[in-house]
Design an enzyme around this catalytic site. Structure first.
Site, short mmCIF file in Angstrom:
data_model
loop_
_atom_site.label_atom_id
_atom_site.label_comp_id
_atom_site.label_asym_id
_atom_site.label_seq_id
_atom_site.Cartn_x
_atom_site.Cartn_y
_atom_site.Cartn_z
N TRP A 32 -13.84 -2.64 -33.84
CA TRP A 32 -14.52 -1.44 -34.36
C TRP A 32 -15.91 -1.34 -33.76
O TRP A 32 -16.57 -2.36 -33.54
CB TRP A 32 -14.65 -1.52 -35.89
CG TRP A 32 -13.34 -1.65 -36.60
CD1 TRP A 32 -12.86 -2.76 -37.23
CD2 TRP A 32 -12.33 -0.64 -36.74
NE1 TRP A 32 -11.61 -2.50 -37.76
CE2 TRP A 32 -11.26 -1.21 -37.47
CE3 TRP A 32 -12.23 0.69 -36.32
CZ2 TRP A 32 -10.11 -0.50 -37.80
CZ3 TRP A 32 -11.09 1.40 -36.64
CH2 TRP A 32 -10.04 0.80 -37.37
N TRP A 43 -11.87 2.28 -40.97
CA TRP A 43 -11.34 3.24 -41.95
C TRP A 43 -11.99 3.10 -43.31
O TRP A 43 -12.06 4.05 -44.09
CB TRP A 43 -9.81 3.11 -42.07
CG TRP A 43 -9.30 1.75 -42.46
CD1 TRP A 43 -8.85 0.77 -41.62
CD2 TRP A 43 -9.17 1.20 -43.78
NE1 TRP A 43 -8.46 -0.33 -42.33
CE2 TRP A 43 -8.64 -0.09 -43.66
CE3 TRP A 43 -9.45 1.70 -45.07
CZ2 TRP A 43 -8.39 -0.92 -44.77
CZ3 TRP A 43 -9.20 0.89 -46.16
CH2 TRP A 43 -8.68 -0.41 -46.00
N ASN A 93 -4.85 18.88 -46.38
CA ASN A 93 -4.23 17.61 -45.98
C ASN A 93 -4.18 17.42 -44.47
O ASN A 93 -4.48 16.35 -43.95
CB ASN A 93 -2.83 17.51 -46.57
CG ASN A 93 -2.14 16.23 -46.13
OD1 ASN A 93 -2.63 15.14 -46.41
ND2 ASN A 93 -1.04 16.36 -45.42
N GLU A 100 6.37 15.20 -51.50
CA GLU A 100 4.92 14.92 -51.50
C GLU A 100 4.50 14.22 -52.78
O GLU A 100 3.67 13.32 -52.77
CB GLU A 100 4.11 16.22 -51.32
CG GLU A 100 4.33 16.90 -49.99
CD GLU A 100 4.11 15.97 -48.80
OE1 GLU A 100 3.12 15.23 -48.78
OE2 GLU A 100 4.96 15.99 -47.88
N TRP A 155 -5.74 6.44 -45.81
CA TRP A 155 -6.64 5.99 -44.73
C TRP A 155 -5.96 4.92 -43.87
O TRP A 155 -6.06 4.93 -42.66
CB TRP A 155 -7.97 5.49 -45.31
CG TRP A 155 -8.94 6.62 -45.44
CD1 TRP A 155 -9.19 7.35 -46.57
CD2 TRP A 155 -9.75 7.21 -44.41
NE1 TRP A 155 -10.10 8.35 -46.30
CE2 TRP A 155 -10.46 8.27 -44.98
CE3 TRP A 155 -9.94 6.94 -43.05
CZ2 TRP A 155 -11.35 9.07 -44.24
CZ3 TRP A 155 -10.83 7.72 -42.31
CH2 TRP A 155 -11.52 8.77 -42.91
N TRP A 176 5.20 10.76 -52.35
CA TRP A 176 4.18 10.04 -51.58
C TRP A 176 3.13 9.46 -52.54
O TRP A 176 2.61 8.37 -52.34
CB TRP A 176 3.49 10.95 -50.55
CG TRP A 176 4.17 10.97 -49.22
CD1 TRP A 176 4.96 11.96 -48.72
CD2 TRP A 176 4.12 9.94 -48.20
NE1 TRP A 176 5.40 11.62 -47.45
CE2 TRP A 176 4.90 10.38 -47.11
CE3 TRP A 176 3.50 8.69 -48.10
CZ2 TRP A 176 5.07 9.64 -45.95
CZ3 TRP A 176 3.67 7.95 -46.94
CH2 TRP A 176 4.45 8.42 -45.88
#
Ligand SMILES: Cc1cc2nc3c(=O)[nH]c(=O)nc-3n(C[C@H](O)[C@H](O)[C@H](O)COP(=O)(O)OP(=O)(O)OC[C@H]3O[C@@H](n4cnc5c(N)ncnc54)[C@H](O)[C@@H]3O)c2cc1C
Length: 480
Positions: A308, A361, A343, A277, A384, A280
């Site tokens: 969208w 987003w 998360n 993590e 995102w 990440w």
């Protein structure tokens, strides 16, 4: 003649331990002046949002106290760093400026311009690696390009030379003969007033280096072993909650890295998962460095053709936690109250916005930016885009999270939903994630009035899913 001081410019490294710029400056034996510059006036930058400003206020207060314990001070100045730093150099007669590097596009621009200007005036400038385990240009593919997929990136990090050992807190500080003027922290008004909405933040967080260290140690002792299996559960706190501390650099990633290695050698479990993590975070910074438009533009430009809907009313319902989907609403309520969201819930709530509501987003990223205490340009933009399907190594678009199933799976007894959506607290477990399926008598007994004290779903999951997938097909045709 008094010795010329050095400036140490603190940015997202609000700590004394393992701070390479500070360590190097103090080690010279020259007087050191610590400075923080708040630039919240310049146009076109991602300024800290409300929750992040609250955190910054407390973190600067803590850093000021730690410096005072050393007999030093934190000098606070406001304005564009390209003016403030040279002015402070001139005022103090400093001969050098030291800082730890940042990797956001605007910070890189600002820092390289400033470095050139200072050097042209004969001022030494030293920048250091202090905010990542691996600087973004050090981990590259065999072709010399940036990584676009997480797993090989992680493998490359694990193959690379391990990050250096953390540096100790500096000792033997030399103080300047005179201190330059500093703004009063309160005068920056980072703390919200009229209304002061920060009560929940205050209850949940202790910004600053000591708060970060304590949280890390608590995590290591109480939660690390079960992290790999428990991290998706929302019923209790199962993760480290270090994200905001890491964003502001109150704990260094090298400290985390080496402590983990040590604990692993002692037999701790879940270390590989937790380290992944942390990687990440490295990956998100790697992406932002190599693709500086990540916060603003689809990483996969095929998404430029996505139809969208950007409906204002449903966006507003999402922001206020009034979508009628309990897990999404609980997440948005947790975010509003504490500046944090679990998360797994971030993934579900974000997916709901971009897929069920077909809202861009970027609207979601902006809301998170203002409300998260851990708002971080690299992590937020990359995450995102990952959820939206437009990002690097993103989840395939057709995997549309079902907020009811996700709730049943990761919050089976509805503990999380009941905590954050009190209107549903008396609903039986069976209906807690889908109150509209409960018989009228059950709703009545639980005091739930759909369309009253709790909303009906703003969209039907199956229809919204179909609509999102149709949008994806339209996009593919439009971009093809
Ligand atoms: C839509 C969305 C937006 C997000 N926005 C942010 C953000 O603005 N700032 C932020 O720090 N994280 C963000 N994340 C990533 C992640 O949700 C948080 O880092 C994590 O929940 C923080 O809790 P923790 O510290 O307990 O994490 P832990 O599970 O304890 O993880 C340890 C550390 O690893 C890093 N990390 C974990 N997951 C990720 C990830 N997916 N991407 C990057 N780094 C990660 C964080 O620094 C975290 O503190 C976002 C995720 C999503 C889905």
């Amino acid at each position: 003649m008094a010795e010329q001081p050095l400036l140490v410019w603190f940015r997202q490294d609000l700590r004394l331990g393992d701070n390479p710029a500070l360590h190097a400056a103090v080690s010279t034996g020259r007087p050191v002046i610590a400075v923080y510059v708040l630039d919240d006036g310049s146009a076109g930058e991602w300024k800290p949002g409300g929750a992040s400003r609250w955190w910054l206020n407390r973190s600067l207060g803590a850093l000021g106290e730690s410096l005072a314990e050393q007999g030093s001070r934190l000098i606070l100045r406001r304005g564009p760093a390209r003016h403030v730093i040279p002015d402070l150099v001139a005022e103090t007669g400093a001969s050098g400026v030291f800082w730890n590097r940042l990797y956001e596009p605007q910070a890189i621009h600002r820092d390289s311009d400033l470095k050139a200007a200072l050097k042209a005036d004969g001022i030494q400038v030293h920048s250091f690696a202090g905010n990542l385990a691996f600087e973004p240009w050090t981990i590259m593919t065999g072709d010399g390009g940036p990584y676009r997929v997480f797993s090989p990136f992680m493998k490359a990090c694990l193959r690379a030379e391990a990050p250096g050992r953390p540096l100790p807190r500096p000792v033997n500080w030399t103080m300047p003969d005179a201190w330059p003027r500093s703004d009063a922290l309160d005068s920056w008004q980072l703390h919200p007033v009229a209304p002061d909405w920060s009560g929940g933040l205050q209850e949940h967080w202790t910004p600053g280096e000591a708060g970060a260290t304590n949280r890390f140690l608590d995590f290591l002792d109480d939660r690390l072993d079960d992290y790999a299996t428990a991290r998706d559960s929302m019923e209790q706190e199962t993760t480290s909650r270090l994200s905001a501390h890491l964003h502001y650099g109150e704990i260094s990633v090298r400290t985390i890295w080496h402590t983990l290695a040590h604990r692993q050698a002692e037999g701790a479990r879940s270390v590989d998962k937790f380290r992944a993590e942390v990687i990440w975070r490295e990956f998100a910074h790697h992406l932002l460095f190599h693709y500086p438009s990540l916060p603003d533009a689809n990483w996969r430009d095929t998404f430029d053709a996505f139809p969208w809907m950007d409906d204002v009313a449903t966006y507003d319902a999402w922001c206020r936690g009034r979508t009628g989907y309990p897990l999404v609403d609980a997440g948005m309520a947790e975010l509003w109250a504490t500046g944090y969201m679990h998360n797994r819930v971030r993934m579900v709530a974000a997916s709901f916005l971009v897929k069920h509501l077909m809202t861009h987003w970027k609207r979601g990223a902006e809301w998170f930016w203002d409300t998260l205490v851990d708002a971080d340009l690299a992590n937020n933009s990359a995450s995102w885009q990952w959820v939206a399907g437009s990002g690097a190594d993103a989840a395939p678009y057709f995997r549309v999270f079902n907020p009811v199933r996700q709730g049943e799976r990761f919050d089976p007894a509805g503990v999380y939903v009941r905590r954050w959506v009190p209107a549903l607290k008396d609903l039986p477990d069976k209906y807690i994630h889908a109150p509209w399926t409960a018989p009228d008598a059950v709703l009545r007994d639980a005091g739930v009035r759909l369309g009253g004290n709790y909303p009906r779903p703003v969209v039907d999951h199956a229809e919204a899913r179909k609509r999102a997938l149709a949008g994806y097909e339209t996009m593919k045709q439009g971009s093809g």
